[in-house]
Design an enzyme around this catalytic site. Structure first.
Site, short mmCIF file in Angstrom:
data_model
loop_
_atom_site.label_atom_id
_atom_site.label_comp_id
_atom_site.label_asym_id
_atom_site.label_seq_id
_atom_site.Cartn_x
_atom_site.Cartn_y
_atom_site.Cartn_z
N CYS A 2 0.85 -1.18 0.00
CA CYS A 2 0.00 0.00 0.00
C CYS A 2 0.89 1.24 0.00
CB CYS A 2 -0.95 0.11 1.19
SG CYS A 2 -2.01 -1.33 1.39
N ARG A 27 3.26 -0.15 -5.21
CA ARG A 27 3.08 -0.77 -3.90
C ARG A 27 1.74 -1.49 -3.77
NH1 ARG A 27 6.87 1.85 -0.42
NH2 ARG A 27 5.86 0.93 1.36
N TRP A 74 -3.06 -2.57 -1.55
CA TRP A 74 -2.86 -3.99 -1.84
C TRP A 74 -3.58 -4.72 -0.72
CZ3 TRP A 74 -0.58 -8.31 0.48
CH2 TRP A 74 -0.37 -9.41 -0.36
N ASN A 98 -0.93 1.48 5.97
CA ASN A 98 -0.14 0.47 5.25
C ASN A 98 0.34 -0.54 6.29
OD1 ASN A 98 1.72 -0.97 3.73
ND2 ASN A 98 3.31 0.61 3.89
N GLY A 99 0.14 -1.83 6.01
CA GLY A 99 0.62 -2.85 6.96
C GLY A 99 -0.53 -3.67 7.50
N GLU A 480 13.71 -19.50 -11.10
CA GLU A 480 13.41 -18.12 -11.46
C GLU A 480 12.55 -18.08 -12.73
OE1 GLU A 480 13.26 -15.21 -10.57
OE2 GLU A 480 13.54 -13.90 -12.30
N LYS A 484 8.89 -16.41 -12.97
CA LYS A 484 8.59 -15.34 -13.93
C LYS A 484 7.34 -15.69 -14.72
CE LYS A 484 10.38 -12.78 -13.11
NZ LYS A 484 11.33 -12.28 -12.17
N GLU A 487 4.01 -15.67 -12.52
CA GLU A 487 3.51 -14.40 -11.99
C GLU A 487 2.88 -13.50 -13.06
OE1 GLU A 487 7.79 -12.10 -11.31
OE2 GLU A 487 6.12 -11.58 -10.02
N HIS A 503 12.75 -38.37 -9.61
CA HIS A 503 12.34 -38.73 -8.24
C HIS A 503 10.90 -38.33 -7.96
CE1 HIS A 503 16.37 -40.01 -7.22
NE2 HIS A 503 16.83 -38.91 -7.78
N LYS A 603 4.67 -4.44 -6.48
CA LYS A 603 6.11 -4.38 -6.73
C LYS A 603 6.91 -4.43 -5.43
CE LYS A 603 9.73 -3.85 -9.32
NZ LYS A 603 10.17 -5.10 -9.95
O1 M6R Z 1 12.24 -5.73 -3.82
P1 M6R Z 1 12.73 -7.12 -3.55
O2 M6R Z 1 13.86 -7.51 -4.45
O3 M6R Z 1 13.07 -7.35 -2.11
O4 M6R Z 1 11.51 -8.06 -3.90
C1 M6R Z 1 11.58 -9.44 -3.67
C2 M6R Z 1 10.44 -10.15 -4.35
O5 M6R Z 1 9.22 -9.70 -3.86
C3 M6R Z 1 10.48 -9.96 -5.87
O6 M6R Z 1 11.69 -10.38 -6.42
C4 M6R Z 1 9.32 -10.73 -6.54
O7 M6R Z 1 9.52 -12.10 -6.36
C5 M6R Z 1 9.23 -10.36 -8.02
N1 M6R Z 1 7.89 -9.99 -8.36
C6 M6R Z 1 9.63 -11.46 -8.93
O8 M6R Z 1 9.57 -11.09 -10.27
#
Ligand code: M6R
Length: 608
Positions: A2, A27, A74, A98-99, A480, A484, A487, A503, A603
């Site tokens: 947020c 945010r 959020w 926020n929180g 990773e 990607k 998400e 396995h 983000k």
């Molecule tokens: O800002 P940060 O690097 O600490 O964020 C960590 C994760 O929240 C961030 O990498 C998230 O997994 C991304 N959306 C992945 O693409």
């Protein structure tokens, strides 16, 4: 998560609040709202959905007043509806939050028992209700009522409040979630970060943990947790007031993928002397020769960067390294040693889980370092040493250029550790740095595969599940890749160590399950190709990523392939990240999902 913004201005502040909220949309973006005080009266506008929905509402029903707060949400408690959108209000006070308020349920019940009427399902609404309770039943002044209220709430949060009948007052508090106060010329500002305030002022005071502040146009009074008046320094922020543009790309993610040759080169230049081809780390970095253990922690993509770097620290520096996700690190009895160091990786520098893990490691006497993209962030400010990356603002929720820049910084730290510990010779260092210096060019070459990756993505978009496999440094990259893809395209994907397939996960293999095989031509190549053959023998569809020679050696029967430039084996993840990112990107654009702001995500993840 947020985003919070507040302005005590000279004219109507709602348009500036909207401009500030635009800079905070990273945010959270599932609903938004603005409240103002105009001639003593509180009023507000709220809308579910992106900020554009709120803008439309405010165009129809503008909001006047020189004092206001805004919020982009959020959702944690309650669906992203208008009723749950902030600001939450009573007739006396309007609040953005926020929180998470952990004890909101008991507070809510207590307030309801005392006659309060709640309209939302949020935890946040207890805040205006509690403040109102103290204003009305105990006749408290606004600051006293606010302080009484925050003392009752447990959890990690930031609040801002404005009051009816108070045109020159905004009160805020920080406990776990960052807040920055901006000083203007006869105006005052409040924001979740300095970036949000950059169009208005660069004179910033950061609140410390537990601080709360009473802001008026003439200045600010800051109090610590116990209510003692304290002085916090005013700093000059370097956050740019410019809006980050897409520069002709359809999405920020596409722009950020294509920026990688440049930003990786910038990051290399921060750590490498190109003439001697040696590493220069910032002053005060770890004493690697004395270090007996390194604990690395991060979340999401940054965590996978940390996992890749473990292979580097172990190979080049023979340094015992353990990597754990930040949200779990604290729940273990990590055997920290007096000569241990802890390294945290974060693009935003505000990730709540990472910050909490950092504080935990600090409490065990570890020297704290951070690989960070935002130098004024909370994680940067709480670290003993900062290893900055030069990725520039990353707007797309899917992390791309921050990942490759994090890898570059981590590789440089690992090389320096290897030299300091006497494992790498000067010649070894020069050779690895030479390979690192080639990565920007290799990234440019890798980007040329865009067209063929887009075609493959048309088929990938039809899948319901996808596996990614790799060995050695390619194993964390497989995870990773899966992150990607899921998400931004919402396709279920998992990353596995190639040897682990047999396995269990091999039971999933059929003609509908594509498997992305990440196989640079390294020491593990033949074994990874054998794993690929095992899945093809069971009707599986293999998408092989390798260099030209690797593709030639891999044999027949492969569903499709992506050619990657030949790279140094250990540094391969930096270059292979590009096709991984492009595959996710084009799969998402084929499916028509919201690439830059995918559903349910934000983000900067500032809740635990
Ligand atoms: O800002 P940060 O690097 O600490 O964020 C960590 C994760 O929240 C961030 O990498 C998230 O997994 C991304 N959306 C992945 O693409």
């Amino acid at each position: 998560m947020c985003g919070i913004i507040g302005i005590l201005g000279k004219n109507d502040v709602a348009p500036s609040i909207l401009a500030g909220l635009k800079r905070l949309e990273y945010r959270g973006y599932d609903s938004a709202g603005v409240a103002t005080v105009m001639t003593g009266q509180l009023d507000r506008r709220r809308a579910p959905g992106k900020l554009s929905a709120l803008e439309a509402v405010m165009e129809e029903r503008p909001l006047g007043g020189p004092t206001g707060i805004g919020h982009t949400r959020w959702a944690t408690h309650g669906a992203p509806t208008k009723t749950n959108a902030h600001p939450h209000a009573t007739e006396r006070v309007s609040v953005v939050h926020n929180g998470i308020i952990e004890n909101f349920a008991e507070l809510r019940q207590e307030l309801i028992d005392n006659g309060a009427v709640f309209e939302s399902e949020t935890d946040a609404e207890v805040c205006p209700q509690l403040i109102t309770h103290y204003l009305e039943t105990q006749n408290c002044a606004p600051a006293e009522a606010f302080h009484n209220a925050i003392k009752r709430m447990r959890g990690a949060f930031a609040f801002a409040a404005i009051f009816s009948g108070e045109d020159d007052l905004m009160i805020c508090a920080r406990k776990g979630s960052p807040l920055a106060i901006g000083h203007g010329d006869g105006e005052m500002y409040l924001g979740s970060d300095a970036y949000a305030l950059a169009p208005f002022t660069n004179r910033i005071t950061y609140l410390d943990e537990g601080d709360w502040a009473v802001i008026r146009r003439a200045g600010v009074d800051i109090f610590d947790n116990g209510g003692k008046k304290v002085l916090r320094p005013e700093t000059i922020s370097s956050a740019s007031a410019g809006i980050v543009e897409k520069d002709g790309h359809r999405h920020f993610m596409a722009k950020e993928i294509h920026e990688q040759p440049e930003v990786v080169a910038h990051t290399i230049s921060r750590y490498v002397d190109p003439v001697s081809k040696t590493i220069k780390l910032p002053d005060g970095a770890f004493d690697f020769a004395a270090l007996d253990r390194l604990t690395i922690s991060a979340c999401g993509t940054a965590f996978y960067a940390g996992q890749i770097s473990k292979y580097w620290f172990e190979r080049w520096a023979k340094l015992p390294v353990e990597v754990d996700i930040a949200s779990e690190l604290r729940y273990r009895d990590v055997p920290y040693t007096p000569n241990g160091g802890a390294l945290f990786i974060s693009q935003s520098g505000e990730t709540a889980d990472t910050l909490a893990a950092l504080r935990d490691a600090k409490s065990y006497g570890q020297k704290i370092a951070a690989v960070i993209n935002v130098p004024e962030s909370s994680i940067a400010r709480e670290s003993d040493i900062i290893f900055p990356i030069a990725a520039g603002p990353e707007v797309g929720v899917a992390s791309t250029k921050a990942f490759t820049c994090q890898l570059v910084a981590l590789a440089c730290i690992a090389i320096a550790a290897g030299r300091a510990r006497g494992i790498l010779t000067l010649q070894d260092e020069i050779e690895i740095v030479g390979a690192l210096l080639e990565t920007p060019r290799k990234l440019s070459e890798a980007l040329k595969a865009s067209g063929s990756i887009e075609k493959i993505a048309h088929d990938i978009a039809k899948a319901e599940d996808i596996l990614y496999i790799g060995r050695g440094v390619s194993y964390p990259l497989a995870m990773e890749g899966a992150l990607k893809l899921k998400e931004i395209s919402y396709i279920h994907a998992e990353g596995y160590a190639a040897g682990e397939l047999k396995h269990g996960p091999i039971a999933l293999i059929d003609e509908n399950l594509p498997v992305v095989v990440i196989a640079p031509l390294d020491a593990h190549f033949e074994k990874t190709v054998s794993n690929m053959q095992e899945l093809m023998a069971r009707g599986g569809k293999a998408l092989l990523m390798s260099c030209k020679k690797g593709l030639q050696q891999a044999g027949d029967g492969i569903w499709t392939s992506i050619e990657i430039p030949e790279t140094d084996n250990m540094l391969a993840p930096i270059v292979y990240a590009v096709p991984i990112q492009l595959l996710a990107y084009f799969t998402a654009t084929t499916k028509g999902t919201d690439v830059d702001q995918p559903r349910n995500l934000a983000k900067s993840v500032t809740v635990e």
